[in-house]
Design a protein around this motif. Structure first.
Motif, PDB file in Angstrom:
ATOM      1  N   GLU A   6       0.817  -1.215   0.000  1.00 29.14           N
ATOM      2  CA  GLU A   6       0.000   0.000   0.000  1.00 29.14           C
ATOM      3  C   GLU A   6       0.854   1.270   0.000  1.00 29.14           C
ATOM      4  O   GLU A   6       0.452   2.296  -0.536  1.00 29.14           O
ATOM      5  CB  GLU A   6      -0.927   0.007   1.219  1.00 29.14           C
ATOM      6  CG  GLU A   6      -1.996  -1.083   1.183  1.00 29.14           C
ATOM      7  CD  GLU A   6      -2.941  -0.991   2.355  1.00 29.14           C
ATOM      8  OE1 GLU A   6      -2.731  -0.094   3.213  1.00 29.14           O
ATOM      9  OE2 GLU A   6      -3.884  -1.802   2.437  1.00 29.14           O
ATOM     10  N   ASP A   7       2.036   1.212   0.609  1.00 27.79           N
ATOM     11  CA  ASP A   7       2.879   2.402   0.730  1.00 27.79           C
ATOM     12  C   ASP A   7       4.008   2.412  -0.299  1.00 27.79           C
ATOM     13  O   ASP A   7       5.073   2.967  -0.066  1.00 27.79           O
ATOM     14  CB  ASP A   7       3.462   2.489   2.142  1.00 27.79           C
ATOM     15  CG  ASP A   7       4.244   1.235   2.519  1.00 27.79           C
ATOM     16  OD1 ASP A   7       4.115   0.222   1.809  1.00 27.79           O
ATOM     17  OD2 ASP A   7       4.987   1.293   3.528  1.00 27.79           O
TER      18      ASP A   7
ATOM     19  N   ASP B 279       6.380   3.378  -3.312  1.00 24.62           N
ATOM     20  CA  ASP B 279       6.737   4.682  -3.871  1.00 24.62           C
ATOM     21  C   ASP B 279       6.862   4.594  -5.391  1.00 24.62           C
ATOM     22  O   ASP B 279       6.780   3.527  -5.986  1.00 24.62           O
ATOM     23  CB  ASP B 279       8.025   5.230  -3.239  1.00 24.62           C
ATOM     24  CG  ASP B 279       9.231   4.322  -3.475  1.00 24.62           C
ATOM     25  OD1 ASP B 279       9.370   3.798  -4.598  1.00 24.62           O
ATOM     26  OD2 ASP B 279      10.024   4.130  -2.537  1.00 24.62           O
TER      27      ASP B 279
ATOM     28  N   GLN C  75      -2.059   8.995  -2.728  1.00 21.74           N
ATOM     29  CA  GLN C  75      -1.004   8.788  -3.731  1.00 21.74           C
ATOM     30  C   GLN C  75      -1.169   9.723  -4.917  1.00 21.74           C
ATOM     31  O   GLN C  75      -0.180  10.149  -5.520  1.00 21.74           O
ATOM     32  CB  GLN C  75      -1.016   7.333  -4.192  1.00 21.74           C
ATOM     33  CG  GLN C  75      -0.474   6.343  -3.174  1.00 21.74           C
ATOM     34  CD  GLN C  75      -0.605   4.901  -3.624  1.00 21.74           C
ATOM     35  OE1 GLN C  75      -1.443   4.566  -4.450  1.00 21.74           O
ATOM     36  NE2 GLN C  75       0.231   4.036  -3.070  1.00 21.74           N
TER      37      GLN C  75
END
Length: 253
Positions: free
Chosen positions: A61-62, A64, A113
């Protein structure tokens, strides 16, 4: 009273507007704006392990920008306004299989995002924010929503005009469609410019190829359809007004 010519123009304009809205909505909801074609991965264990790790990071989910961009480059990825997808083997022990069954894994961009800043070195906060890429990304996210919103506002004005039996508001409807068409073409331009910039600052794998996808072409087609609809609406409104002015002058005379 509306002349048959004007009524025909309004009907054709409405059909073009509907088609453009459908095309743009489908383009917004699909991931085939840009597609990558990578060389087949070698079957050695190290390479398979690296790509498996890349796949797992891609689904986090995180994740980059650097990680998901690398996954798109190396795993035959496709990218859209809201989605990013990669082509991976169905089973986790994929590097041991000579001809694995491939499936598509997709992840949606979350709202946070979509608003994250872009950096001069993707994924590296210390490199400083790349304002141009940041604003291009935000524009490609917002402009299609604005375009669809303008069309729905135009439809509402058109319904009110029909209830009032007046063609005068059609001029405003045409202007709204013109703005929607400009937003649609601006979306495509922002997306392509952003992709060009990310390719310039990224290390692209050897032998990788890339090309625009059918979703981008749908959005591109929606723009001239909206502009043609705008031209028909504006022509009908202005011509009807001129005709009404001449008839009024004739009756007064």
């Amino acid at each position: 009273m509306v002349d048959n010519r004007y009524a025909t123009a309004l009907v054709i304009g409405s059909v073009l507007s509907l088609l453009a809205t459908v095309y743009l909505s489908v383009a917004m909801g699909t991931q085939h704006w840009f597609q990558y074609h990578s060389q087949p991965a070698s079957n050695d264990a190290n390479n398979g392990s690296d790509l498996q790790t890349l796949r797992q990071d891609f689904e986090a989910e995180d994740v980059d920008e650097q990680i998901y961009s690398t996954a798109l480059f190396r795993l035959n990825g496709t990218l859209g306004l809201w989605w990013r997808c990669i082509l991976v083997p169905q089973h986790s022990h994929w590097f041991k299989e000579p001809d694995p069954v491939m499936v598509t894994k997709c992840q949606a961009f979350t709202l946070p995002q979509q608003w994250e800043p872009k950096y001069k070195s993707p994924g590296n906060i210390n490199s400083g924010e790349d304002l141009l890429r940041t604003y291009l990304w935000k524009c490609q996210f917002l402009l299609p929503l604005v375009s669809v919103g303008l069309v729905f506002l135009a439809a509402l004005v058109g319904v009110c005009a029909c209830l009032c039996r007046s063609i005068t508001p059609t001029l405003f409807v045409g202007l709204l469609h013109l703005l929607a068409g400009l937003c649609s073409i601006a979306t495509v331009c922002c997306f392509l410019a952003g992709m060009h910039l990310i390719h310039e600052i990224s290390e692209l794998p050897e032998g990788m190829d890339y090309s625009p996808g059918w979703s981008l072409f749908l959005a591109l087609v929606s723009s001239p359809l909206q502009i043609m609809a705008a031209a028909l609406f504006i022509w009908a409104a202005r011509s009807q007004r001129q005709h009404y002015t001449r008839m009024t002058a004739y009756r007064v005379a």
